[in-house]
Design a protein around this motif. Structure first.
Motif, PDB file in Angstrom:
ATOM      1  N   SER A   1       0.844  -1.343   0.013  1.00 17.21           N
ATOM      2  CA  SER A   1       0.061   0.009  -0.107  1.00 17.21           C
ATOM      3  C   SER A   1       1.104   1.479  -0.113  1.00 17.21           C
ATOM      4  N   ASP A   2       0.284   2.462  -0.470  1.00 18.50           N
ATOM      5  CA  ASP A   2       0.853   3.559  -0.274  1.00 18.50           C
ATOM      6  C   ASP A   2       0.684   4.495   0.974  1.00 18.50           C
ATOM      7  N   LYS A   3      -0.114   3.736   2.015  1.00 14.43           N
ATOM      8  CA  LYS A   3      -0.344   4.134   3.466  1.00 14.43           C
ATOM      9  C   LYS A   3      -0.438   3.291   4.386  1.00 14.43           C
ATOM     10  N   PRO A   4       0.004   3.519   5.523  1.00 19.00           N
ATOM     11  CA  PRO A   4       0.099   2.788   6.536  1.00 19.00           C
ATOM     12  C   PRO A   4      -1.082   1.765   6.995  1.00 19.00           C
ATOM     13  N   PHE A   5      -2.046   2.480   6.720  1.00 14.91           N
ATOM     14  CA  PHE A   5      -3.375   1.754   7.149  1.00 14.91           C
ATOM     15  C   PHE A   5      -4.117   1.107   5.848  1.00 14.91           C
ATOM     16  N   GLY A   6      -3.403   1.270   4.476  1.00 15.46           N
ATOM     17  CA  GLY A   6      -4.123   0.761   3.350  1.00 15.46           C
ATOM     18  C   GLY A   6      -4.842   1.657   2.712  1.00 15.46           C
ATOM     19  N   PRO A   7      -5.722   1.330   1.873  1.00 16.15           N
ATOM     20  CA  PRO A   7      -5.796  -0.304   1.355  1.00 16.15           C
ATOM     21  C   PRO A   7      -4.753  -1.053   1.218  1.00 16.15           C
ATOM     22  N   TYR A   8      -4.457  -2.326   1.439  1.00 20.12           N
ATOM     23  CA  TYR A   8      -3.594  -2.974   0.969  1.00 20.12           C
ATOM     24  C   TYR A   8      -3.977  -3.838  -0.068  1.00 20.12           C
ATOM     25  N   ARG A   9      -3.289  -4.261  -1.109  1.00 16.51           N
ATOM     26  CA  ARG A   9      -3.380  -5.154  -2.323  1.00 16.51           C
ATOM     27  C   ARG A   9      -2.347  -5.926  -2.816  1.00 16.51           C
ATOM     28  N   ASP A  10      -2.800  -6.807  -3.702  1.00 20.18           N
ATOM     29  CA  ASP A  10      -1.902  -7.612  -4.350  1.00 20.18           C
ATOM     30  C   ASP A  10      -1.068  -8.535  -3.497  1.00 20.18           C
ATOM     31  N   ARG A  11      -1.633  -9.437  -2.961  1.00 23.01           N
ATOM     32  CA  ARG A  11      -1.068 -10.497  -2.043  1.00 23.01           C
ATOM     33  C   ARG A  11      -0.537 -11.536  -2.721  1.00 23.01           C
ATOM     34  N   TYR A  12       0.664 -12.029  -2.107  1.00 24.76           N
ATOM     35  CA  TYR A  12       1.366 -13.050  -2.789  1.00 24.76           C
ATOM     36  C   TYR A  12       2.342 -13.831  -1.736  1.00 24.76           C
ATOM     37  N   GLU A  13       2.499 -15.128  -2.125  1.00 21.28           N
ATOM     38  CA  GLU A  13       3.547 -15.703  -1.238  1.00 21.28           C
ATOM     39  C   GLU A  13       4.931 -15.235  -1.485  1.00 21.28           C
ATOM     40  N   SER A  14       5.384 -14.685  -0.251  1.00 20.14           N
ATOM     41  CA  SER A  14       6.947 -14.150  -0.498  1.00 20.14           C
ATOM     42  C   SER A  14       8.059 -15.447  -0.359  1.00 20.14           C
ATOM     43  N   VAL A  15       9.013 -15.298   0.570  1.00 26.25           N
ATOM     44  CA  VAL A  15       9.915 -16.300   0.715  1.00 26.25           C
ATOM     45  C   VAL A  15       9.263 -17.613   1.119  1.00 26.25           C
ATOM     46  N   ALA A  16       9.366 -18.627   0.180  1.00 26.91           N
ATOM     47  CA  ALA A  16       8.626 -19.902   1.017  1.00 26.91           C
ATOM     48  C   ALA A  16       9.249 -20.459   2.061  1.00 26.91           C
ATOM     49  N   CYS A  17       8.327 -20.759   2.978  1.00 26.83           N
ATOM     50  CA  CYS A  17       8.569 -21.376   4.214  1.00 26.83           C
ATOM     51  C   CYS A  17       9.270 -20.179   5.141  1.00 26.83           C
ATOM     52  N   GLY A  18       9.199 -19.292   4.851  1.00 25.51           N
ATOM     53  CA  GLY A  18       9.885 -18.050   5.520  1.00 25.51           C
ATOM     54  C   GLY A  18       8.617 -17.329   6.202  1.00 25.51           C
ATOM     55  N   GLY A  19       7.884 -17.957   7.205  1.00 24.71           N
ATOM     56  CA  GLY A  19       6.885 -17.129   7.725  1.00 24.71           C
ATOM     57  C   GLY A  19       7.191 -17.266   9.568  1.00 24.71           C
ATOM     58  N   GLY A  20       6.573 -16.577  10.097  1.00 21.31           N
ATOM     59  CA  GLY A  20       6.647 -16.494  11.669  1.00 21.31           C
ATOM     60  C   GLY A  20       8.033 -15.575  12.208  1.00 21.31           C
ATOM     61  N   GLY A  21       8.692 -14.913  11.383  1.00 24.23           N
ATOM     62  CA  GLY A  21       9.763 -14.055  11.858  1.00 24.23           C
ATOM     63  C   GLY A  21       9.665 -12.627  11.466  1.00 24.23           C
ATOM     64  N   ASN A  22      10.728 -12.220  10.545  1.00 20.29           N
ATOM     65  CA  ASN A  22      10.654 -10.919  10.198  1.00 20.29           C
ATOM     66  C   ASN A  22      11.367 -10.943   8.765  1.00 20.29           C
ATOM     67  N   ILE A  23      11.368  -9.534   8.257  1.00 20.27           N
ATOM     68  CA  ILE A  23      12.155  -9.485   6.979  1.00 20.27           C
ATOM     69  C   ILE A  23      13.139  -8.143   7.243  1.00 20.27           C
ATOM     70  N   PHE A  24      14.231  -8.261   7.053  1.00 18.68           N
ATOM     71  CA  PHE A  24      15.145  -6.938   7.562  1.00 18.68           C
ATOM     72  C   PHE A  24      16.179  -6.921   6.354  1.00 18.68           C
ATOM     73  N   LYS A  25      16.902  -5.665   6.541  1.00 13.20           N
ATOM     74  CA  LYS A  25      18.146  -5.373   5.571  1.00 13.20           C
ATOM     75  C   LYS A  25      19.289  -5.377   6.589  1.00 13.20           C
ATOM     76  N   ASP A  26      20.403  -6.060   6.076  1.00 11.58           N
ATOM     77  CA  ASP A  26      21.749  -5.877   6.808  1.00 11.58           C
ATOM     78  C   ASP A  26      22.368  -4.830   6.629  1.00 11.58           C
ATOM     79  N   LYS A  27      23.591  -4.586   6.886  1.00 13.70           N
ATOM     80  CA  LYS A  27      24.711  -3.335   7.079  1.00 13.70           C
ATOM     81  C   LYS A  27      24.857  -3.117   5.581  1.00 13.70           C
TER      82      LYS A  27
END
Length: 419
Positions: A350-376
């Motif tokens: 979305s272009d706003k924090p509260f949405g509306p959100y769209r275009d749902r998809y499966e991201s990294v397979a089996c990569g659920g229940g944690g988080n997504i981050f950038k390294d240094k």
């Protein structure tokens, strides 16, 4: 600590031996120990408060401890703690050291089909460590911090929030129990009944560095969520409730925080069904809770847990909420079950924090229940802990290289990369 919260002598010895890797049985040895009869009917599942369990009731360690370096023997395997009625109180285990109490058959729990099918690159655990819901955060001091659900069996009990620190995502130092239910908790101290058994465990704690300080959010099933604040500005705390110490902020699990570029902070939880803005110092709400729903739902039942089907597929997922931002776009995610029961993040934008959100998809397979981050270096990673039989290891911390594709979707990155 009162007797109701003590480890039994047997569990302390077994837990210490496991951390040292002593007395290793054959990998995947399948024994089934006698099951304890639960003290309450399994239908008793509303989280009602009860007195603590009797001394010696638990035969599982309530902390995971520092863990062990990963070897050829521990690149696979791990733990599968099950709460299914047929085998509750049982744990599947494959690895060195004494097996947990009530060992159940391992079968093909770490098939690694997600790798052999070419959905993610080969990945190894960061540590041989029993850790669910892995979270990795780049702190303000240049170190990475890791936490998650710890202890031998989070469907029963654990002691609180454990923390690890690394300068490079390779070498991890154990900082110990930085927040204790018994020492630091308020409403969290109360024991309850969950699925017919005594229960008191912190689920899916997350550490975040936001607006110059460290915060930990956590949840306790059937009770609710909380946000904790470091009183020293250090990741190791100590921590106190940022606000609302006497009661949960919401009845739910899997709380997460997101700090925006302008200093605004957002809190959501579970399947990201609703969200609220917090004050920049996280001392309270800065607005009302607002519902979140998909603008264009994904109606394919093969992409959803049954809980989402019941809500008309309007949810991003059913648990494990996460949120981040890239190039001005907000990414809101939650775990769902995809083809072959993969436990993966579904992401929507979305272009706003509260949405509306769209275009749902499966991201990294089996990569659920944690988080997504950038390294240094600005590279994307998605945590993985192995919560389905497609995964290459089970209930251990790991990270999968990720990238943004030409459509702005976060996907697995197969470019050779060292941690």
């Amino acid at each position: 600590m009162t007797k109701g919260f003590e480890f039994s002598r047997r569990s302390m010895i077994a837990g210490s031996a496991l951390l040292l890797g002593a007395g290793a049985p054959a990998l995947g040895k399948e024994l089934v120990a006698p099951q304890k009869r639960p003290p309450f009917p399994i239908e008793d599942d509303n989280g009602r408060p009860v007195d603590p369990p009797p001394p010696g009731y638990y035969d599982v360690a309530r902390r995971s401890g520092p863990g062990l370096p990963v070897t050829a023997e521990t690149e696979r395997g791990g733990w599968v703690t099950s709460e299914a009625a047929v085998d509750r109180k049982g744990v599947r285990y494959k690895g060195p050291g004494p097996a947990p109490a009530n060992l159940l058959p391992w079968a093909n729990s770490d098939s690694a089909r997600v790798v052999t099918q070419g959905l993610i690159p080969p990945v190894k655990p960061l540590l041989h460590l029993h850790l669910r819901d892995t979270i990795v955060c780049l702190g303000g001091d240049g170190n990475y911090y890791m936490t998650g659900s710890t202890g031998d069996d989070i469907w029963k009990a654990n002691d609180g929030v454990e923390l690890w620190r690394s300068p490079d995502l390779k070498q991890w130092d154990y900082l110990g129990l930085v927040w204790s239910i018994e020492r630091d908790g308020v409403w969290e101290k109360q024991w309850s009944v969950r699925k017919g058994d005594y229960f008191r465990a912190v689920w899916a704690p997350e550490i975040h560095f936001i607006n110059g300080n460290y915060y930990i959010c956590h949840s306790i099933s059937r009770s609710g969520i909380a946000v904790l604040r470091s009183t020293t500005g250090k990741a190791e705390g100590p921590y106190v409730h940022a606000f609302s110490p006497d009661k949960p902020l919401r009845n739910g699990i899997d709380a997460t925080l997101f700090g925006d570029d302008d200093g605004a902070v957002y809190l959501t939880y579970a399947g990201a069904f609703e969200m609220v803005r917090l004050k920049p110092d996280l001392s309270g709400y800065d607005g009302d809770w607002q519902p979140i729903a998909l603008e264009n739902p994904d109606p394919d039942p093969a992409h959803h847990n049954k809980k989402c089907v019941h809500r008309g597929f309007k949810d991003i997922g059913f648990e494990g909420a996460t949120m981040f931002k890239h190039d001005g776009t907000y990414y809101l995610g939650a775990v769902d079950r995809f083809v072959n029961n993969r436990y993966s993040f579904a992401l929507a934008t979305s272009d706003k924090p509260f949405g509306p959100y769209r275009d749902r998809y499966e991201s990294v397979a089996c990569g659920g229940g944690g988080n997504i981050f950038k390294d240094k270096e600005g590279r994307w990673w998605c945590t993985i802990f192995g919560n389905d039989d497609e995964a290459p290891f089970r209930e251990k911390p790991g990270i999968v290289p990720a990238r943004m594709d030409e459509k702005g979707r976060l996907v697995a990155d197969f470019t050779p990369r060292e941690v």
